[in-house]
Design an enzyme around this catalytic site. Structure first.
Site, short mmCIF file in Angstrom:
data_model
loop_
_atom_site.label_atom_id
_atom_site.label_comp_id
_atom_site.label_asym_id
_atom_site.label_seq_id
_atom_site.Cartn_x
_atom_site.Cartn_y
_atom_site.Cartn_z
CG ASP A 10 3.64 2.28 -1.56
OD1 ASP A 10 3.04 2.34 -0.71
OD2 ASP A 10 3.11 0.89 -2.51
CD GLU A 41 3.41 -2.50 -4.37
OE1 GLU A 41 3.54 -4.37 -4.25
OE2 GLU A 41 2.51 -2.24 -4.06
CG ASN A 42 5.19 -0.03 -6.09
OD1 ASN A 42 5.15 0.13 -5.83
ND2 ASN A 42 4.95 -0.88 -7.28
CG HIS A 70 3.24 -4.73 -7.38
ND1 HIS A 70 2.88 -5.22 -8.78
CD2 HIS A 70 3.43 -3.24 -7.91
CE1 HIS A 70 1.65 -4.17 -9.39
NE2 HIS A 70 1.87 -2.82 -8.56
CG HIS A 154 -0.51 -2.69 -0.14
ND1 HIS A 154 1.65 -1.26 0.21
CD2 HIS A 154 -0.14 -2.71 -1.69
CE1 HIS A 154 1.73 -1.17 -1.46
NE2 HIS A 154 1.01 -2.35 -2.39
CG HIS A 179 -2.64 -0.71 -3.17
ND1 HIS A 179 -1.37 -0.85 -3.90
CD2 HIS A 179 -2.67 0.03 -4.15
CE1 HIS A 179 -2.11 -0.89 -5.46
NE2 HIS A 179 -3.01 -0.27 -5.04
CG HIS A 181 2.65 5.07 -5.48
ND1 HIS A 181 3.43 4.90 -6.79
CD2 HIS A 181 2.21 3.83 -4.32
CE1 HIS A 181 2.74 3.61 -6.05
NE2 HIS A 181 2.65 2.73 -5.26
#
Length: 287
Positions: A10, A41-42, A70, A154, A179, A181
């Protein structure tokens, strides 16, 4: 001839994007990388994706961006979800959701790669369809001439990720988790019942600031967790890294041959946001 596929965790905010811009072109050149997949997504303000940031990520050398829970955090992303071939979101969102869960993009040498994106259900969005049935349907849609397949699963829970790895073993070339991290140390080659092999890791980690709590400022997270009061979860800046795995895949049969971890330090820079990060960032309770 085998191809080398780099899968990156991510991308968290501006620090993650800067680390990517600094490190990825050099890695592609020095390690002979043929194809890059990154979860985005982040990428915008630590939550969501915008079109300008998506274009910045592609310019660093990323070939396909995947998404997750997200996906719809930033409204601006809706305009590119349907039309852009280099962007996918989890395929098991309800059928009415915009976007697609699979794309096929050629490597720099012309080898077609199918990129699949599915999201877990344990401690995640309860509206998601069964990821196992969803991945069966996605794999069935991949054209017979496309042998190389990369899956971004994810998901939150390691047991669900490991289960998915064994479920697709021998049917996809690479299965990576995103997801949480936090990079896991379980990278390995799985052999499926059909004799095929899959490069697997439970989680790639993140491209972002590791002097943090999952990419957010430590003081903000600790204040929220010790007081219960709403706090702005500002993206951190310290210890930026680019993390993921590099898989070697047989382009003829799509079988995984090798997998290794990637964990590279970038240059710390001031400022967690820029104009492309947009508005509507989290005020507490989400990372």
């Amino acid at each position: 001839m085998p191809i080398r596929i780099l899968c990156l965790g991510d991308i968290v905010g501006k620090p993650g994007r800067l680390a990517l811009a600094e490190l990825l072109p050099k890695v592609i050149q020095e390690r002979g990388v043929d194809f890059v997949v990154a979860n985005a997504e982040n990428a915008a303000g630590g939550s969501g994706l915008t079109p300008p940031i998506f274009e910045k990520i592609l310019k660093t050398g990323v070939d396909v961006c995947t998404l997750g829970d997200h996906t719809f955090r930033k409204r601006e992303v809706l305009g590119i979800l349907e039309r852009h071939e280099r962007l996918v979101r989890p395929a098991n969102y309800p059928p009415q959701a915009l976007g697609k869960g699979m794309t096929i993009v050629a490597t720099r040498g012309g080898v077609k790669v199918a990129v699949l994106n599915v999201m877990g259900r344990l401690h995640m969005n309860p509206q998601m369809d069964d990821p196992f049935r969803t991945i069966d349907a996605l794999i069935a849609k991949v054209p017979a001439d496309v042998k190389v397949k990369v899956l971004d699963f994810h998901a939150e829970v390691s047991s669900e990720k490991v289960a998915m790895g064994w479920y697709v073993a021998g049917r996809v070339s690479v299965c990576v988790g995103t997801h949480i991290h936090t990079p896991t140390a379980d990278h390995k080659i799985l052999t499926g019942e059909n004799g095929g092999t899959t490069a697997f890791v439970s989680d790639l980690g993140m491209c972002g600031p590791y002097d943090s709590v999952l990419g957010r400022r430590k003081d903000r997270i600790l204040r929220f967790m010790t007081t219960g009061m709403p706090v702005f979860f500002e993206v951190a800046t310290g210890d930026p890294r680019m993390c993921g795995i590099l898989a070697t895949v047989d382009e003829v049969g799509g079988h995984a041959l090798a997998i290794e971890r990637v964990d590279l330090k970038g240059t710390e820079q001031a400022g967690a946001y820029d104009a492309d990060d947009g508005k509507g960032m989290s005020t507490g309770g989400e990372m």
